[in-house]
Every structure is written in C-alpha cells, then in structure tokens.
Scaffold this motif. Structure first.
Motif, PDB file in Angstrom:
ATOM      1  N   LEU A   1      -7.493 -16.971  -9.960  1.00  0.00           N
ATOM      2  CA  LEU A   1      -8.298 -15.754  -9.954  1.00  0.00           C
ATOM      3  C   LEU A   1      -8.052 -14.952  -8.685  1.00  0.00           C
ATOM      4  CD1 LEU A   1     -11.640 -17.467 -11.006  1.00  0.00           C
ATOM      5  CD2 LEU A   1      -9.986 -16.370 -12.513  1.00  0.00           C
ATOM      6  N   ALA A   2      -8.095 -13.641  -8.821  1.00  0.00           N
ATOM      7  CA  ALA A   2      -8.046 -12.757  -7.654  1.00  0.00           C
ATOM      8  C   ALA A   2      -8.768 -11.472  -7.994  1.00  0.00           C
ATOM      9  CB  ALA A   2      -6.603 -12.455  -7.251  1.00  0.00           C
ATOM     10  N   LEU A   3      -9.454 -10.905  -7.023  1.00  0.00           N
ATOM     11  CA  LEU A   3     -10.109  -9.621  -7.262  1.00  0.00           C
ATOM     12  C   LEU A   3     -10.009  -8.751  -6.027  1.00  0.00           C
ATOM     13  CD1 LEU A   3     -13.165  -9.522  -5.780  1.00  0.00           C
ATOM     14  CD2 LEU A   3     -13.680 -11.119  -7.596  1.00  0.00           C
TER      15      LEU A   3
ATOM     16  N   GLU B   1      -4.629 -12.204 -17.628  1.00  0.00           N
ATOM     17  CA  GLU B   1      -5.489 -11.085 -17.990  1.00  0.00           C
ATOM     18  C   GLU B   1      -5.792 -10.241 -16.754  1.00  0.00           C
ATOM     19  OE1 GLU B   1      -5.669 -14.466 -20.503  1.00  0.00           O
ATOM     20  OE2 GLU B   1      -6.612 -14.382 -18.520  1.00  0.00           O
ATOM     21  N   TYR B   2      -6.074  -8.986 -17.013  1.00  0.00           N
ATOM     22  CA  TYR B   2      -6.542  -8.078 -15.962  1.00  0.00           C
ATOM     23  C   TYR B   2      -7.664  -7.251 -16.548  1.00  0.00           C
ATOM     24  CZ  TYR B   2      -6.743  -3.826 -13.077  1.00  0.00           C
ATOM     25  OH  TYR B   2      -7.169  -2.770 -12.317  1.00  0.00           O
ATOM     26  N   PHE B   3      -8.789  -7.182 -15.833  1.00  0.00           N
ATOM     27  CA  PHE B   3      -9.840  -6.258 -16.251  1.00  0.00           C
ATOM     28  C   PHE B   3     -10.400  -5.542 -15.039  1.00  0.00           C
ATOM     29  CE2 PHE B   3     -11.571 -10.554 -16.116  1.00  0.00           C
ATOM     30  CZ  PHE B   3     -12.781 -10.464 -15.460  1.00  0.00           C
TER      31      PHE B   3
ATOM     32  N   GLU C   1      -6.593 -12.577 -13.709  1.00  0.00           N
ATOM     33  CA  GLU C   1      -6.693 -13.971 -14.144  1.00  0.00           C
ATOM     34  C   GLU C   1      -5.288 -14.433 -14.532  1.00  0.00           C
ATOM     35  OE1 GLU C   1      -9.684 -15.764 -16.041  1.00  0.00           O
ATOM     36  OE2 GLU C   1     -11.197 -14.779 -14.835  1.00  0.00           O
ATOM     37  N   ALA C   2      -4.617 -15.115 -13.628  1.00  0.00           N
ATOM     38  CA  ALA C   2      -3.232 -15.523 -13.839  1.00  0.00           C
ATOM     39  C   ALA C   2      -3.168 -16.954 -14.348  1.00  0.00           C
ATOM     40  CB  ALA C   2      -2.440 -15.410 -12.542  1.00  0.00           C
ATOM     41  N   ILE C   3      -2.319 -17.190 -15.342  1.00  0.00           N
ATOM     42  CA  ILE C   3      -2.052 -18.562 -15.750  1.00  0.00           C
ATOM     43  C   ILE C   3      -1.388 -19.279 -14.580  1.00  0.00           C
ATOM     44  CG2 ILE C   3      -0.703 -20.006 -17.330  1.00  0.00           C
ATOM     45  CD1 ILE C   3      -1.124 -17.852 -19.451  1.00  0.00           C
ATOM     46  N   PRO C   4      -1.961 -20.393 -14.127  1.00  0.00           N
ATOM     47  CA  PRO C   4      -1.422 -21.060 -12.934  1.00  0.00           C
ATOM     48  C   PRO C   4       0.071 -21.379 -13.065  1.00  0.00           C
ATOM     49  CG  PRO C   4      -3.555 -21.979 -13.491  1.00  0.00           C
ATOM     50  CD  PRO C   4      -3.177 -21.066 -14.620  1.00  0.00           C
ATOM     51  N   GLY C   5       0.817 -21.008 -12.035  1.00  0.00           N
ATOM     52  CA  GLY C   5       2.243 -21.248 -12.023  1.00  0.00           C
ATOM     53  C   GLY C   5       3.059 -20.229 -12.782  1.00  0.00           C
ATOM     54  N   GLY C   6       2.381 -19.265 -13.438  1.00  0.00           N
ATOM     55  CA  GLY C   6       3.069 -18.246 -14.210  1.00  0.00           C
ATOM     56  C   GLY C   6       3.489 -17.065 -13.360  1.00  0.00           C
ATOM     57  N   PRO C   7       4.072 -16.053 -13.992  1.00  0.00           N
ATOM     58  CA  PRO C   7       4.626 -14.925 -13.233  1.00  0.00           C
ATOM     59  C   PRO C   7       3.589 -14.036 -12.569  1.00  0.00           C
ATOM     60  CG  PRO C   7       4.800 -14.540 -15.599  1.00  0.00           C
ATOM     61  CD  PRO C   7       4.369 -15.965 -15.433  1.00  0.00           C
ATOM     62  N   MET C   8       2.320 -14.183 -12.935  1.00  0.00           N
ATOM     63  CA  MET C   8       1.267 -13.385 -12.315  1.00  0.00           C
ATOM     64  C   MET C   8       0.562 -14.133 -11.188  1.00  0.00           C
ATOM     65  SD  MET C   8      -1.402 -11.117 -14.558  1.00  0.00           S
ATOM     66  CE  MET C   8      -3.088 -11.523 -14.170  1.00  0.00           C
TER      67      MET C   8
END
Length: 429
Positions: free
Chosen positions: A182-184, A209-211, A233-240
């Motif tokens: 998570l990051a905001l 996801e991004y909101f 909301e990035a899938i851990p280890g994914g490109p985000m």
C-alpha cells in the motif's frame, strides 16, 4: 444528537485505550449519556495534527449519519463531498485505453476528513464534554490499573504490541498474509474529473489498483484545506510495487506519478500540477486482513475488550475501515446502554462482538477480501454490464454505503447472471 430510549442508570466508568475513529466517537457518545469516560492515548492533539497521515479514510452516508447523530460532524460544511463511484479497467494490451469505464452517483454523499484534523478536534470535544483525557503509553500494568478503577475497559488502538495480545481468530481470518503493498499521497493541484466528484477506482489486472478522491486535510498549524488522496494497492513483487527504496517524500510522489504515467494515462493527465500537501502527507506499508478474538484476560483475571481496528483490520481496497469502526462504535454504544447496571463480563463482551461481526462485519470483510484476488468471470461480466445499465452501476456504487447488499449477488454466479439478463431485457424492451 439523536436521543435513545434506554433507562437512565447510575453513571458507570468506561475506559478506552486509543484515540481513533471508534474510540473517540464512542467516548464522546457515552459522555453525552452521562457515563464517566477515561480515554488514554500516547499522543497529544498537537502531535497528531503535525504527524504523518494515518489512513485513506472515506466515510459513506450511513457512517456519516452516525457522526451527525452523536454531534460529531464538525467538518461537514467545509469538507468536499464525494458524490459518486467511478470504475475503470484498462485494456490488457498496455496501450493505455479503457476496457470498462463507468460512473454512478451515490444516493447520499461521502466525505473524507484527514484523521490528523478529525482526531485532534474530537479530543478537544471529548474534554469539552467532560471526559478524562490522559496522554501516556499503555502496557499490561496500565491495563490492570484501568480495570481496577473502571467498570469496562476497551482496547481500541489498532497498532502496537499491546493490541497483538488480542489473539487472531483463524476461522474468521481466511487471508493469512498481506495481499497488497500500500502507498498513499495527499496532494493539491489535481484537475477535477467528470461532472461530479467520485472515488475513482482503477483496477489493473495482475498489477494492482489505484483510487483517488477529494478530502479535507491540515494546512499549517491550525488551518484546513481541500486535497485529493491518491491510494495505490500494488500486488507484492509486481510491477507496481516500487516503494521499497524510497527515501524522501518527493521521491515517494515521483514513484506514484510514474505509475500513473505507465498504466493510467487518464489519471496522469489530471496530475500535471500536483504537489504534496506536506512532507508528512505520505504513507506506505502492508496490511494483513485480520479478525481478532475480542477479549484479553489479564494476569489478574480481569478482562479487557477490543474495539475498532484492534479487533477487525481490513485491507483499504474497499474503503471500509473507518466505516466499520463507526458502525462498530454505535453497536458497542447500544450494547453498553442496554446492559444497564449488569456486569460487563466476558460473556457480554463475546456476545456483543459476535453480534457486530455476524450482523454486519462478516459480509463486509468477505466482500473486501474477495477484491484482493482476481475477479471471477461473472463479476467481470457484471462490471462490463454496468457501463450500459445505469441501475446496475448505481447499485454497485451504493453498496459501498452498506456492503451487505453485495451478499445477494456478488458471490452467486447464477444470481448475478440472472440480474444481468434482467437488465438486458429491460434495455431491449
């Protein structure tokens, strides 16, 4: 403030550890009913105001109405309204186009007040109503002392070692590890989008996801300002998942904006002139969705009861955390008043929490957890149908206000497909 019909009793002493959405709301409501309430927290109002953001709270109408009923809606007139829900799913080819896109109005607005604004204000209100506010750290000896001097002690802090003493309920916690990084970021200068303000959800399959939505936040030492809250909301280890090496607030924002450029150009266009509200307007971390058992037996044999985030932690993907805390505070408030002069024993604590979990929280948690995993085909069909069926879009959107409605179709492929067919026939007629 709404009055309740409970019989007046000799004021009882309630202690609440933790000054968050649930603890402060319940404490102020009980003071209004004549209870003697002690609230213990480890930070002053000034420290909260000047500290880091704590959440990405968005509170929908049912929970806002509870705040109104308890006379706790101090920022309603100045806070931006959220009037709808928007949903976008990009195409899978990476070309930056929308595969699914719709917006729907909420039946009543939602609002988001930065907890750095709300909690200091509510702490002031708590003392104004006659509450005993104490600034100190709480560990087992302090809990023991509180249980000696109070009829009921509620543990409402959502973090820290003391909360971990409330044991995890494995049967009610099917998700065993964090599903998102998570990051905001709290920002100003974002361009408006569409004819009415929305929580704009962007679901990127296999990525995250991004909101984003408008809110009210701090400005300087005692003023407030409108802002937007960007939530990733990035899938851990994914490109985000890009925040591990971030060293500064500005770098944090740069990473956020880079993700929008890479995956969501329509959101990136809105952000040409954004800047952080302040250096503390950022947050990152991971959350394991957890339901804990609601009671803690101390070495003395006396029992403490969990409240709010101390007993139910949701992933923020559905924005239900503050809503659950608010509805939980009301549930406990009603149960405390109904209990009259009877003891607040372990059986009462367990029964009270079970009533909240089974009557409201369980379907909310189940729906929230479902969004952490790839959607089944019938949900994809439903979200696509909503582009052309305003009634479908509106019902999905208003489920954020009372997520129990999702239980009638979200998990049932036959019910969902029957609804889709009904809407298709209606449009064809």
């Amino acid at each position: 403030m709404t009055t309740h019909s409970f019989a007046k009793i000799t004021p009882r002493k309630i202690a609440i550890v933790g000054a968050g959405q649930a603890g402060l709301l319940l404490g102020c409501a009980l003071l209004h009913q004549g209870y003697a309430v002690t609230l213990v927290t480890n930070r002053t109002a000034e420290e909260v105001w000047s500290g880091k953001v704590m959440s990405s709270q968005c509170i929908f109408d049912q929970a806002l109405q509870i705040e109104r009923n308890f006379g706790m809606n101090q920022w309603e007139a100045q806070c931006p309204n959220v009037n709808g829900i928007g949903l976008t799913i990009p195409t899978s080819d990476g070309k930056g186009e929308m595969a699914i896109h719709w917006r729907a109005r909420l039946n009543a607005c939602a609002q988001s007040v930065d907890q750095r604004v709300k909690m200091p204000g509510w702490m002031t209100e708590f003392e104004r109503r006659g509450g005993d506010l104490r600034i100190e750290n709480v560990e087992i000896p302090q809990l023991e002392a509180l249980t000696e001097s109070h009829d009921l002690v509620l543990l409402a802090g959502g973090k820290g070692e003391i909360v971990n003493l409330l044991t995890r309920n494995d049967a009610r916690s099917p998700v065993r590890q964090p599903q998102r990084q998570l990051a905001l970021a709290y920002v100003t200068g974002m361009e408006r989008s569409g004819p009415f303000e929305c929580v704009n959800f962007n679901l990127i399959p296999g990525v995250g996801e991004y909101f984003v939505f408008p809110a009210l936040t701090t400005q300087g030492s005692n003023e407030t300002q409108a802002c937007d809250i960007m939530v990733f909301e990035a899938i851990p280890g994914g490109p985000m998942d890009r925040w591990a090496d971030v060293k500064s607030a500005d770098q944090h924002l740069d990473v956020c904006l880079g993700i929008l450029r890479d995956y969501l150009p329509w959101e990136s266009e809105r952000c040409a002139n954004v800047q952080l509200t302040d250096a503390n307007g950022i947050l990152s971390g991971r959350v394991t969705p957890t339901v804990r058992n609601p009671t803690l037996t101390l070495p003395s044999g006396r029992v403490v009861m969990g409240l709010g985030d101390a007993v139910m932690v949701n992933d923020p993907i559905t924005g239900q955390g503050s809503n659950n805390a608010t509805k939980g505070a009301l549930h406990y408030f009603d149960a405390i008043l109904r209990n009259g002069d009877k003891p607040f024993d372990k059986a009462w604590m367990q029964s009270t929490f079970d009533g909240l979990y089974e009557g409201y929280a369980e379907p909310v948690i189940r729906w929230t957890n479902s969004l952490l995993f790839p959607p089944p085909d019938h949900i994809v069909r439903l979200l696509a149908t909503a582009q052309h069926a305003p009634r479908v879009a509106q019902r999905i959107a208003n489920g954020f206000n009372d997520p129990r409605d999702y239980g009638s179709y979200w998990f049932d492929e036959d019910a969902t497909d029957a609804w889709i067919a009904q809407e298709s026939q209606s449009r064809a007629a």
